[in-house]
Design a protein around this motif. Structure first.
Motif: not given
Lengths: 114, 109
Positions: B34, B36, B38, B44, B46, B87, B91-92, B95-97, B99-101
């Protein structure tokens, strides 16, 4: 469609106070979630819901409660606010929890806990 | 723990192409990739996603390495409105995304 809406936009709380952040979507999405974003950081998942009546914990659930009584609404409750909960909170929704679905994010609520 | 790696910042000029890299070395075979972005003071947004094949949409293109350990988001002609943090969350579970920095993209006029 209004998309994902969040209220309030800004909030200041004192330590120990409780409050509810509101989130609503008008896209008939089944999946909704709450994230928090600390300064200079990415988003972290707090709680999520795959449908009305079903919720589960994300990465950082402590200090927060959620419920999902309708498809449209997914409020986030802070039980006893702490300075560590100062953050920007984003609500998101998607059609389903399928990994191919895009998530739609709200504009955020900026919360300061003194 | 699974994670993605992106450069902290990148800079480009208006109307030039931009290639934003992401390493996801621990991705599993069924995880979607994915992207995204911001914009300042917004939630954020998509951009694009894919599984194995390169993908195009009206916003960008996504190039996925053959081994899926890395991907590149391509903005074909950057505009000032493309200045944002980008970003590539992993995905964990559905839909449990996570996000890193992200990469802060600056576009010069």
């Amino acid at each position: 469609n209004a998309g994902v809406t969040q209220t309030p936009k800004f909030q200041v709380l004192k330590t120990g106070q409780s409050m509810t952040l509101q989130c609503a979507q008008d896209m008939n999405h089944e999946y909704m979630s709450w994230y928090r974003q600390d300064p200079g950081m990415g988003l972290r998942l707090i709680h999520y819901s795959v449908g009305a009546g079903i919720t589960d914990q994300g990465e950082v659930p402590n200090g927060y409660n959620v419920s999902r009584s309708t498809t449209e609404d997914f409020p986030l409750r802070l039980l006893s606010a702490a300075p560590s909960q100062t953050s920007v909170y984003f609500c998101a929704s998607s059609y389903s929890n399928g990994p191919w679905d895009e998530q739609f994010f709200g504009p955020g609520t900026r919360l300061t806990v003194l | 723990d699974a994670k993605t790696t992106q450069p902290n910042s990148m800079e480009s000029n208006e109307e030039e192409p931009v290639h934003l890299p992401c390493n996801h070395s621990t991705i599993s075979g069924t995880d979607y990739i994915h992207w995204y972005r911001q914009l300042p003071s917004q939630g954020p947004e998509y951009v694009i996603h894919g599984l194995t094949s390169n993908v195009n949409n009206r916003m960008a293109s996504l190039a996925i390495a053959e081994d899926r350990k890395s991907s590149t988001l391509i903005l074909h002609r950057a505009t000032l409105r493309d200045a944002a943090v980008y970003y590539c969350p992993y995905e964990r579970g559905a839909q449990k995304l996570v996000f890193g920095q992200g990469t802060r993209l600056t576009i010069n006029p």
